[in-house]
Design a protein around this motif. Sequence first.
Motif, PDB file in Angstrom:
ATOM      1  N   UNK A 264      -8.086 -42.404 -47.629  1.00 29.29           N
ATOM      2  CA  UNK A 264      -7.413 -42.500 -48.836  1.00 29.29           C
ATOM      3  C   UNK A 264      -8.123 -42.528 -50.095  1.00 29.29           C
ATOM      4  N   UNK A 265      -8.882 -43.308 -49.969  1.00 29.25           N
ATOM      5  CA  UNK A 265      -9.795 -43.450 -51.282  1.00 29.25           C
ATOM      6  C   UNK A 265     -10.424 -42.277 -51.560  1.00 29.25           C
ATOM      7  N   UNK A 266     -11.120 -41.770 -50.237  1.00 28.24           N
ATOM      8  CA  UNK A 266     -11.705 -40.427 -50.606  1.00 28.24           C
ATOM      9  C   UNK A 266     -10.834 -39.598 -50.980  1.00 28.24           C
ATOM     10  N   UNK A 270     -10.719 -36.621 -54.589  1.00 30.26           N
ATOM     11  CA  UNK A 270     -10.767 -35.280 -54.509  1.00 30.26           C
ATOM     12  C   UNK A 270     -11.409 -34.540 -53.397  1.00 30.26           C
ATOM     13  N   UNK A 271     -11.793 -35.637 -52.442  1.00 23.61           N
ATOM     14  CA  UNK A 271     -12.588 -35.079 -51.299  1.00 23.61           C
ATOM     15  C   UNK A 271     -11.361 -34.580 -50.240  1.00 23.61           C
ATOM     16  N   UNK A 274     -12.503 -32.633 -44.204  1.00 25.60           N
ATOM     17  CA  UNK A 274     -13.838 -32.521 -43.786  1.00 25.60           C
ATOM     18  C   UNK A 274     -14.789 -33.788 -44.163  1.00 25.60           C
ATOM     19  N   UNK A 275     -14.728 -33.919 -45.390  1.00 23.62           N
ATOM     20  CA  UNK A 275     -15.548 -35.217 -45.791  1.00 23.62           C
ATOM     21  C   UNK A 275     -15.294 -36.329 -45.301  1.00 23.62           C
ATOM     22  N   UNK A 276     -13.887 -36.620 -45.367  1.00 27.24           N
ATOM     23  CA  UNK A 276     -13.433 -37.842 -44.685  1.00 27.24           C
ATOM     24  C   UNK A 276     -13.597 -37.834 -43.236  1.00 27.24           C
ATOM     25  N   UNK A 277     -13.493 -36.826 -42.611  1.00 27.26           N
ATOM     26  CA  UNK A 277     -13.573 -36.810 -41.117  1.00 27.26           C
ATOM     27  C   UNK A 277     -14.898 -37.076 -40.750  1.00 27.26           C
ATOM     28  N   UNK A 327     -17.032 -40.372 -55.582  1.00 26.64           N
ATOM     29  CA  UNK A 327     -17.432 -38.751 -55.251  1.00 26.64           C
ATOM     30  C   UNK A 327     -18.618 -39.049 -54.548  1.00 26.64           C
ATOM     31  N   UNK A 328     -19.118 -40.054 -53.832  1.00 26.60           N
ATOM     32  CA  UNK A 328     -20.735 -40.067 -53.284  1.00 26.60           C
ATOM     33  C   UNK A 328     -20.309 -40.167 -51.683  1.00 26.60           C
TER      34      UNK A 328
END
Length: 420
Positions: A264-266, A270-271, A274-277, A327-328
């Motif tokens: 949720x934070x990611x 704006x992520x 794919x990034x959160x996964x 964003x990191x």
Amino acid sequence: MTRTTTAAAGISPRPEVQRRILTVLVASQILSGAGLAAGVTVGALLAQDMLGSTSLAGLPSALFTAGSALAAVAVGRVSQARGRRPGLAAGYLTGAVGSVGVLAAAVLDQPVLLFVALFVYGAGTATNLQARYAGADLAAPAHRGRAVSTVLVATTLGGVAGPNLAAPTGRLAETLGMPHLAGPFILAGLAYALAALVLAVWLRPDPLLLARTLAEKEAAADAAGGDAAGPADLSEGRGGVALGGLVMVLSQLVMVAIMTMTPVHMHDHGHGTAASGLVIAVHIGAMYLPSPLTGWLVDRHGRLKVAAASGLTLLASGILAALAPGDSVPLLALALALLGVGWNFGLVAGTAIITDTVPPATRARTQGLVDVAVAVAGATGGMASGIMVAATSYPALALAGGVLSLALLPVVAATARRRP
């Protein structure tokens, strides 16, 4: 060499039986890991698709947890009365029945049936976790950490395969006239049923029943020699259960709370999925893959030191997650990796502590009750995390979780001072 001398030397009284038990448990864990991961992967998506809304999409996770808590008690009681083999086999078979219920609900488009089936499906989660205790039943004290870790790491193999089979099982479901999202539950049902079959046929002799028999013979020999257990032994057992339970409960609470809100934070920064996964995949890998190393550390350096390391690692994770820029992705992935490692330290150390201090005569029932507390802690962490982030922020949640994990240190220090 007597039973007591053998245990003192760190050698299993039945090494060939212990090797066979671990082989069977590893096979069943690979299967059940596939069933667990495949179903969890699409549970929320299936609920969202059937309801046409996201308002109850989080309910499957809560139902898994509730079903897992109830099943932990049931599996523990069956194991206590009849042994690990019928207890674990019945738990996996119940998970298979829940998977079939999910398929029926998807075909009939019945959300109520879906939720009931997901609750039953949660039995597979509890059984998968309780299997680690079976690995330690016949292990010598000096090898219990490694025995627990061997069973845990086997789950990873199935856990990696399960989600990767979501697409082909989805196509199979469509071929059979079922919704695409129901496909992974075909795999889950088959995997749980096969895990139950493997245990029912090959988990012989039953590790808990054999451990109980060996303990009774040792007690009789000690009594004949005038070395009976006194009240101090019982007090130590109660303290061990409290300590082992606290280690696992706090680890689970902090881990679930931070893990739940990280995607949720990611997303808020704006992520994409794919990034959160990727971050969650790194986290899950860190939860299980270090198990062999953790088991060696528990056996080599002691349960209390690894339990303390769990608190410190979770603290480091919370601080890094709180300070990492939104964003990191690399820093968040590192924070979640530390979160998984800290949880792994706590689970293996806590399991070994409880197995050390609870006699085989009451072991399964006590372990089942402890796992209920662990499941409730996970549910509490998941629900409270959303409330806290809504009221404050994700960094505040992560930092609070890290600080909370420090509660392990004074308890571990006090226990270390009491022990010779």
